[in-house]
Write a protein that holds these residues in place. Structure first.
Motif, PDB file in Angstrom:
ATOM      1  N   PHE A 193      -3.329 -12.037  14.376  1.00 57.18           N
ATOM      2  CA  PHE A 193      -3.188 -13.081  13.350  1.00 57.18           C
ATOM      3  C   PHE A 193      -1.891 -13.833  13.613  1.00 57.18           C
ATOM      4  O   PHE A 193      -0.887 -13.213  13.982  1.00 57.18           O
ATOM      5  N   TYR A 194      -1.894 -15.137  13.428  1.00 59.06           N
ATOM      6  CA  TYR A 194      -0.694 -15.958  13.613  1.00 59.06           C
ATOM      7  C   TYR A 194      -0.432 -16.750  12.338  1.00 59.06           C
ATOM      8  O   TYR A 194      -1.239 -17.598  11.972  1.00 59.06           O
ATOM      9  N   LEU A 195       0.684 -16.416  11.683  1.00 60.70           N
ATOM     10  CA  LEU A 195       0.994 -17.088  10.421  1.00 60.70           C
ATOM     11  C   LEU A 195       1.610 -18.453  10.684  1.00 60.70           C
ATOM     12  O   LEU A 195       2.448 -18.589  11.574  1.00 60.70           O
ATOM     13  N   LYS A 196       1.210 -19.437   9.899  1.00 53.85           N
ATOM     14  CA  LYS A 196       1.834 -20.774   9.914  1.00 53.85           C
ATOM     15  C   LYS A 196       2.080 -21.293  11.328  1.00 53.85           C
ATOM     16  O   LYS A 196       3.171 -21.779  11.634  1.00 53.85           O
ATOM     17  N   PHE A 197       1.100 -21.148  12.197  1.00 58.17           N
ATOM     18  CA  PHE A 197       1.271 -21.607  13.575  1.00 58.17           C
ATOM     19  C   PHE A 197       1.598 -23.104  13.579  1.00 58.17           C
ATOM     20  O   PHE A 197       0.904 -23.902  12.955  1.00 58.17           O
ATOM     21  N   GLY A 199       3.713 -24.592  11.996  1.00 57.77           N
ATOM     22  CA  GLY A 199       4.035 -25.074  10.648  1.00 57.77           C
ATOM     23  C   GLY A 199       2.832 -25.405   9.781  1.00 57.77           C
ATOM     24  O   GLY A 199       2.983 -25.883   8.664  1.00 57.77           O
ATOM     25  N   ILE A 200       1.598 -25.161  10.268  1.00 60.25           N
ATOM     26  CA  ILE A 200       0.451 -25.481   9.400  1.00 60.25           C
ATOM     27  C   ILE A 200       0.434 -24.513   8.221  1.00 60.25           C
ATOM     28  O   ILE A 200       0.895 -23.382   8.323  1.00 60.25           O
ATOM     29  N   LYS A 201      -0.087 -24.981   7.105  1.00 63.44           N
ATOM     30  CA  LYS A 201      -0.169 -24.116   5.937  1.00 63.44           C
ATOM     31  C   LYS A 201      -1.409 -23.250   6.085  1.00 63.44           C
ATOM     32  O   LYS A 201      -2.468 -23.532   5.514  1.00 63.44           O
ATOM     33  N   GLY A 202      -1.302 -22.231   6.905  1.00 59.27           N
ATOM     34  CA  GLY A 202      -2.463 -21.376   7.113  1.00 59.27           C
ATOM     35  C   GLY A 202      -2.228 -20.376   8.225  1.00 59.27           C
ATOM     36  O   GLY A 202      -1.089 -20.069   8.581  1.00 59.27           O
ATOM     37  N   THR A 203      -3.319 -19.908   8.817  1.00 60.50           N
ATOM     38  CA  THR A 203      -3.272 -18.791   9.750  1.00 60.50           C
ATOM     39  C   THR A 203      -4.195 -19.031  10.937  1.00 60.50           C
ATOM     40  O   THR A 203      -5.257 -19.633  10.781  1.00 60.50           O
ATOM     41  N   GLY A 204      -3.783 -18.509  12.094  1.00 57.77           N
ATOM     42  CA  GLY A 204      -4.680 -18.489  13.247  1.00 57.77           C
ATOM     43  C   GLY A 204      -5.190 -17.064  13.440  1.00 57.77           C
ATOM     44  O   GLY A 204      -4.512 -16.114  13.044  1.00 57.77           O
ATOM     45  N   VAL A 213     -15.139 -13.383  22.012  1.00 50.71           N
ATOM     46  CA  VAL A 213     -13.929 -13.415  21.191  1.00 50.71           C
ATOM     47  C   VAL A 213     -14.009 -14.658  20.305  1.00 50.71           C
ATOM     48  O   VAL A 213     -14.408 -15.729  20.748  1.00 50.71           O
ATOM     49  N   ASN A 214     -13.672 -14.460  19.045  1.00 50.81           N
ATOM     50  CA  ASN A 214     -13.720 -15.551  18.076  1.00 50.81           C
ATOM     51  C   ASN A 214     -12.280 -15.998  17.818  1.00 50.81           C
ATOM     52  O   ASN A 214     -11.452 -15.207  17.368  1.00 50.81           O
ATOM     53  N   ILE A 215     -11.970 -17.252  18.174  1.00 46.14           N
ATOM     54  CA  ILE A 215     -10.597 -17.743  18.043  1.00 46.14           C
ATOM     55  C   ILE A 215     -10.603 -18.936  17.089  1.00 46.14           C
ATOM     56  O   ILE A 215     -11.318 -19.915  17.317  1.00 46.14           O
ATOM     57  N   GLY A 216      -9.814 -18.825  16.025  1.00 47.98           N
ATOM     58  CA  GLY A 216      -9.846 -19.898  15.035  1.00 47.98           C
ATOM     59  C   GLY A 216      -8.512 -20.119  14.377  1.00 47.98           C
ATOM     60  O   GLY A 216      -7.555 -19.361  14.556  1.00 47.98           O
ATOM     61  N   ILE A 217      -8.479 -21.185  13.612  1.00 52.16           N
ATOM     62  CA  ILE A 217      -7.272 -21.530  12.866  1.00 52.16           C
ATOM     63  C   ILE A 217      -7.722 -22.183  11.561  1.00 52.16           C
ATOM     64  O   ILE A 217      -8.709 -22.919  11.539  1.00 52.16           O
ATOM     65  N   GLY A 218      -7.008 -21.858  10.496  1.00 51.89           N
ATOM     66  CA  GLY A 218      -7.437 -22.418   9.207  1.00 51.89           C
ATOM     67  C   GLY A 218      -6.238 -22.834   8.393  1.00 51.89           C
ATOM     68  O   GLY A 218      -5.174 -22.226   8.482  1.00 51.89           O
ATOM     69  N   GLU A 219      -6.387 -23.900   7.622  1.00 50.52           N
ATOM     70  CA  GLU A 219      -5.273 -24.319   6.770  1.00 50.52           C
ATOM     71  C   GLU A 219      -5.777 -24.773   5.413  1.00 50.52           C
ATOM     72  O   GLU A 219      -6.911 -25.216   5.256  1.00 50.52           O
ATOM     73  N   ILE A 220      -4.855 -24.650   4.470  1.00 53.14           N
ATOM     74  CA  ILE A 220      -5.145 -25.147   3.133  1.00 53.14           C
ATOM     75  C   ILE A 220      -5.042 -26.658   3.223  1.00 53.14           C
ATOM     76  O   ILE A 220      -4.072 -27.184   3.729  1.00 53.14           O
ATOM     77  N   GLN A 221      -6.058 -27.306   2.751  1.00 52.29           N
ATOM     78  CA  GLN A 221      -6.127 -28.753   2.950  1.00 52.29           C
ATOM     79  C   GLN A 221      -4.960 -29.472   2.267  1.00 52.29           C
ATOM     80  O   GLN A 221      -4.783 -29.350   1.070  1.00 52.29           O
ATOM     81  N   PRO A 222      -4.154 -30.214   3.050  1.00 51.99           N
ATOM     82  CA  PRO A 222      -3.105 -30.982   2.375  1.00 51.99           C
ATOM     83  C   PRO A 222      -3.709 -32.176   1.647  1.00 51.99           C
ATOM     84  O   PRO A 222      -4.866 -32.510   1.873  1.00 51.99           O
TER      85      PRO A 222
END
Ligand SMILES: Cc1cc2nc3c(=O)[nH]c(=O)nc-3n(C[C@H](O)[C@H](O)[C@H](O)COP(=O)(O)OP(=O)(O)OC[C@H]3O[C@@H](n4cnc5c(N)ncnc54)[C@H](O)[C@@H]3O)c2cc1C
Length: 402
Positions: A193-197, A199-204, A213-222
């Motif tokens: 897990f990668y926190l705030k990659f 500076g995005i408000k979310g996690t990879g 392998v499932n690789i993703g990134i998610g952020e709270i919508q600004p």
């Protein structure tokens, strides 16, 4: 009346509700707009507590198990490592998993109609009528809306919010040879897990499965325009892949293919029931925004919805007042957990995650408590949960200097 209950949406929430209803001899129709088996945007990680609560999820629905992993701070300097002798999470492929849950519902006696879209619902004094895309009208005593984040049932029942806060994700599932997976992620299939990659408000995330392998990134919508946000997240995703390759955290052979997108709800709806209608899973906004865990809440809420609908059919009572028991059930079970995790996430995004990861990584006791929470059905009213919660909130306060 042909059906006691119509369940709209055959994801984990709807299929679980239909299975339990049918087992209770409630005449149940389960519909989904897609043709099954269908895929669903997902990382595909499942907490062990879901397997404990629903022991009928057998190994044939599981792709692989993870025995640990790491959580990295945004600078990638600090890592929190977990490795256990026993599995701490399971990996699934949603196409197989969701089809498996539907099969179980059908086996229990539910009728399943795929390729059927609910376009409207209308409540009358004696029934609820559901209109499908082909003009057919289906009638029942109750409707369970398990039709995902953009729930038609919620909208027509007057329960959906105007502009819900949502999280946005980009991800890809890459097929890989198992020897390569063993090399990078070990046979223990260690997640990352990668926190705030960047500076995005979310996690990879990186979830290594049996042969992919499932690789993703998610952020709270600004609050910026959706289009700008999507472009920005795509750039971050591409950087994320390059940096992970540079640091030899994923195989360099992984190529950019079709990047998939998906959205998640970030908070529960204020009201998840009304006359003749109950909402479950994403349709009700039941999701842990800190961990991205939605399947556990979807299946659990489906189970509670089935319990309350069974009683409603037996008592011939379909009022909002009677169905309100459903909301009490899920709040008692996991409502406070969602509230707590939401507040931890907010603080983590606002404050310095470096400090957080560094401190937590020095405290194996806290790690074990976190693991305990993730893998057990921790009841709020139990003494144990109170201790964990108190300890965590004290710890977080101390950590953030509050
Ligand atoms: C990118 C991404 C990654 C995620 N990763 C994870 C993870 O690793 N682990 C985890 O636990 N959770 C994860 N989640 C969350 C998880 O996918 C959801 O919380 C979960 O799928 C919710 O289940 P559900 O049954 O409520 O809804 P869904 O799974 O969305 O199912 C809803 C169903 O309703 C159907 N439907 C919609 N509208 C209609 C209609 N009008 N008529 C008929 N049918 C309709 C849809 O076709 C769909 O099959 C992730 C989400 C995203 C977007």
């Amino acid at each position: 009346m042909r059906y006691d209950v119509i369940v709209v949406g055959a994801g984990p929430a709807g299929a679980t509700a239909a299975k339990f209803l049918a087992e209770n001899n409630i005449t149940t129709l389960l519909i989904d707009k897609q043709k099954y088996p269908r895929d669903k945007p997902c990382g595909g990680i499942l907490t062990l507590r879901t397997l404990k609560r629903f022991p009928y999820i057998t190994d044939d629905l599981i792709d692989a198990y993870s025995y640990g992993g790491s959580i990295a701070s945004s600078s990638l300097q600090h890592h929190l490592q977990i490795q256990k002798e026993k599995p701490i999470a399971a990996y699934i492929h949603r196409k197989d998993f969701d089809q498996g849950l539907v099969n179980l519902a059908v086996h229990s006696g539910a009728t399943f109609k795929d390729g059927t879209t609910a376009v409207a619902i209308q409540r009358t004094k004696d029934s609820i009528q559901l209109r499908s895309h082909d003009g057919e009208t289906l009638e029942s005593h109750l409707v369970i809306g398990a039709d995902g984040i953009w729930s038609t049932v919620a909208k027509h029942a007057g329960l959906r919010e105007q502009n819900p806060r949502i999280g946005r994700c980009l991800f890809q599932e890459y097929p890989l040879e198992s020897t390569l997976l063993d090399h990078y992620f070990t046979e223990k299939r260690l997640f990352q897990f990668y926190l705030k990659f960047k500076g995005i408000k979310g996690t990879g995330w990186v979830f290594p499965k049996k042969n992919s392998v499932n690789i993703g990134i998610g952020e709270i919508q600004p609050s910026t325009s959706q289009q700008t946000n999507r472009l920005h997240l795509k750039e971050v995703y591409l950087d994320y892949l390059s940096i992970l390759k540079e640091k030899k955290l994923i195989p360099p052979t992984i190529k950019i293919g079709t990047i998939q997108g998906g959205v998640l709800p970030l908070h529960p709806l204020e009201k998840t029931y009304t006359d003749r209608v109950i909402l479950c899973g994403d349709a009700a906004g039941l999701m842990n925004p800190l961990t991205g865990d939605g399947i556990h809440y979807a299946m659990s809420s489906g189970m509670f919805a089935a319990e309350v609908c069974t009683k409603a059919v037996e008592a011939k009572e379909t009022s909002a007042d009677f169905l309100s028991k459903y909301q009490r059930l899920w709040i008692d079970d996991f409502g406070e957990e969602i509230t707590l995790c939401t507040s931890i996430l907010k603080r983590l995004l606002k404050h310095d995650d470096e400090k957080y990861i560094k401190l937590v990584s020095k405290d194996p006791h806290l790690m074990d408590l976190l693991l305990y929470m993730a893998n057990n059905q921790v009841q709020i009213h139990t003494y144990k949960w109170k201790i964990i919660r108190r300890f965590m909130s004290l710890y977080v306060k101390n950590l953030l200097g509050m």
